[in-house]
Design an enzyme around this catalytic site. Structure first.
Site, mmCIF file in Angstrom:
data_model
loop_
_atom_site.group_PDB
_atom_site.id
_atom_site.type_symbol
_atom_site.label_atom_id
_atom_site.label_comp_id
_atom_site.label_asym_id
_atom_site.label_seq_id
_atom_site.Cartn_x
_atom_site.Cartn_y
_atom_site.Cartn_z
ATOM 1 N N ASP A 102 0.836 -1.211 0.000
ATOM 2 C CA ASP A 102 0.000 0.000 0.000
ATOM 3 C C ASP A 102 0.865 1.253 0.000
ATOM 4 O OD1 ASP A 102 -2.115 -1.701 0.509
ATOM 5 O OD2 ASP A 102 -2.010 -1.374 2.681
HETATM 6 N N1 URA Z 1 -1.052 -5.957 4.066
HETATM 7 C C1 URA Z 1 -1.520 -4.703 4.049
HETATM 8 O O1 URA Z 1 -2.502 -4.381 4.703
HETATM 9 N N2 URA Z 1 -0.874 -3.797 3.286
HETATM 10 C C2 URA Z 1 0.226 -4.100 2.549
HETATM 11 O O2 URA Z 1 0.773 -3.225 1.880
HETATM 12 C C3 URA Z 1 0.687 -5.427 2.588
HETATM 13 C C4 URA Z 1 0.037 -6.341 3.357
#
Ligand code: URA
Length: 234
Positions: A102
């Site tokens: 993310d």
């Molecule tokens: N889980 C999440 O919530 N975000 C990420 O970027 C990777 C795993």
């Protein structure tokens, strides 16, 4: 691709020296003298001093990055935000991120132009363990993590069993190591939301045996031959 870049990638000369060769009329594309800034496509015939320059096989490239938060994990962003591509060395080929982190998540990201490896690493059946460091506000007990360990429902589907344990806890915050073998959208954040906790900080610290330890935020390096062989073997 620009003709000067093509000649540089073939190891003929630096881009600047290639431009000099082009300006001197020594380079032809499909029989026509190349101009500065001309492009070459797959299948074009490039001649230097009337001798064919043979396009070499595409070289595979593999990078490991410590992605900082506030950088988007795509090849290009239509909103003009900084992408992980902006952090790559200038001479990097057309690599792409393997899987996603993310915008707000940091940590270990692999980038490559090896489509087979990317496919295998991200395929749900590969079940490669990925470890994250999570920080949530306030205190938490080991028992509170049990639903996360055994599986919580996300979009009507249970998450797979996973490992999770507390690494630090106090009144202000709790840090947890969680290892999941799936890669669903915002999975770790949503797993903690399912037990009523909001993730304040999230970092991927390993993929299988490959660890991010020691790399500064935003740092990138090529994977070693051993690391590439390891990833191809998992
Ligand atoms: N889980 C999440 O919530 N975000 C990420 O970027 C990777 C795993």
């Amino acid at each position: 691709m620009r003709i000067n870049k093509f000649l540089a990638e073939q190891g003929i000369a630096s881009r600047r020296r290639a431009d000099e060769m082009i300006a001197a009329g020594r380079v032809k594309i499909n029989g026509i003298e190349a101009t500065l800034g001309a492009s070459v496509e797959d299948g074009d015939e490039v001649l230097l001093d009337d001798v064919p320059v043979l396009a070499t096989e595409k070289k595979e490239e593999y990078y490991i990055m410590n992605k900082p938060k506030g950088v988007i994990c795509t090849v290009s962003d239509d909103r003009g935000r900084k992408t992980v591509m902006d952090l790559l060395p200038e001479n990097a080929g057309r690599v792409f991120p393997v899987g996603r982190l993310d915008y707000e998540t940091e940590g270990l990201l692999i980038l490559t132009n090896d489509g087979d490896l990317a496919f295998r690493l991200t395929h749900p059946t590969s079940e490669i363990p990925k470890m994250y460091l999570v920080r949530i506000a306030g205190t938490l007990t080991e028992k509170d993590l049990n639903p996360i360990r055994s599986g919580v429902e996300l979009d009507g589907v249970m998450t797979k069993k996973c490992k999770a344990h507390i690494v630090e806890t106090n009144k202000a915050y709790t840090k947890v190591h969680i290892t999941i073998t799936e890669g669903r959208n915002r999975q770790v954040r949503r797993m903690f939301e399912a037990i009523g906790k909001t993730v304040e900080f999230l970092k991927r610290i390993s993929i299988g045996k490959l660890k991010i330890g020691g790399m500064d935020r935003g740092a990138v390096r090529s994977l070693t031959d051993e690391e590439i062989a390891y990833l191809k073997g998992i």
